[in-house]
Design a protein around this motif. Structure first.
Motif, PDB file in Angstrom:
ATOM      1  N   ILE A 298      33.242  49.110  42.123  1.00 41.38           N
ATOM      2  CA  ILE A 298      32.724  48.004  41.316  1.00 41.38           C
ATOM      3  C   ILE A 298      32.358  48.496  39.920  1.00 41.38           C
ATOM      4  O   ILE A 298      32.698  47.868  38.906  1.00 41.38           O
ATOM      5  CB  ILE A 298      31.503  47.350  42.009  1.00 41.38           C
ATOM      6  CG1 ILE A 298      31.967  46.618  43.269  1.00 41.38           C
ATOM      7  CG2 ILE A 298      30.773  46.416  41.069  1.00 41.38           C
ATOM      8  CD1 ILE A 298      30.828  46.104  44.118  1.00 41.38           C
TER       9      ILE A 298
ATOM     10  N   VAL B 109      34.150  47.277  36.440  1.00 36.93           N
ATOM     11  CA  VAL B 109      33.400  46.717  35.313  1.00 36.93           C
ATOM     12  C   VAL B 109      33.642  47.539  34.055  1.00 36.93           C
ATOM     13  O   VAL B 109      33.821  46.990  32.966  1.00 36.93           O
ATOM     14  CB  VAL B 109      31.892  46.638  35.660  1.00 36.93           C
ATOM     15  CG1 VAL B 109      31.065  46.318  34.432  1.00 36.93           C
ATOM     16  CG2 VAL B 109      31.651  45.618  36.760  1.00 36.93           C
TER      17      VAL B 109
ATOM     18  N   THR C 134      35.339  46.054  30.680  1.00 38.27           N
ATOM     19  CA  THR C 134      34.594  46.129  29.427  1.00 38.27           C
ATOM     20  C   THR C 134      35.394  46.889  28.373  1.00 38.27           C
ATOM     21  O   THR C 134      35.468  46.475  27.213  1.00 38.27           O
ATOM     22  CB  THR C 134      33.232  46.806  29.651  1.00 38.27           C
ATOM     23  OG1 THR C 134      32.515  46.078  30.648  1.00 38.27           O
ATOM     24  CG2 THR C 134      32.418  46.855  28.365  1.00 38.27           C
TER      25      THR C 134
END
Length: 102
Positions: free
Chosen positions: A9, A13, A17
């Motif tokens: 996870i 992310v 980003t």
């Protein structure tokens, strides 16, 4: 097993980003307007803004030329005032004024 899902996870992310940052950087670099979350341009390029920038640029150039001319004129005035002949003329004028008073 739980450690692996948390790592996945966090990695996901971080990748998303990073992709968003690179995408935004490329848009800015190539002159595309930035968009908000609804797809509307944050800073739309309008012809009115471009015309204002053009007019301000022309006015800035004219003002710079005028300031340059004023600097030249001021330099000439300073040269005249600091010239020794000018002081001599002032002293002669002062002496002639003082003799007329007496």
């Amino acid at each position: 097993m739980e450690f692996l899902s948390e790592t996945a996870i966090i990695a996901g992310v971080a990748i998303m980003t990073g992709g968003w940052i690179i995408s935004t950087w490329l848009r800015m670099k190539n002159g595309y307007p930035l968009e908000n979350s609804w797809g509307k341009a944050l800073y739309p390029k309008t012809t009115e803004a471009q015309e204002r920038v053009s007019l301000l640029t022309q006015e800035n150039a004219a003002l710079r030329a005028e300031v340059g001319a004023m600097k030249d004129r001021l330099g000439n005035v300073e040269r005249i005032v600091t010239d020794s002949g000018y002081h001599l003329t002032q002293e002669i004028g002062r002496l002639s004024d003082s003799t007329e008073v007496n």
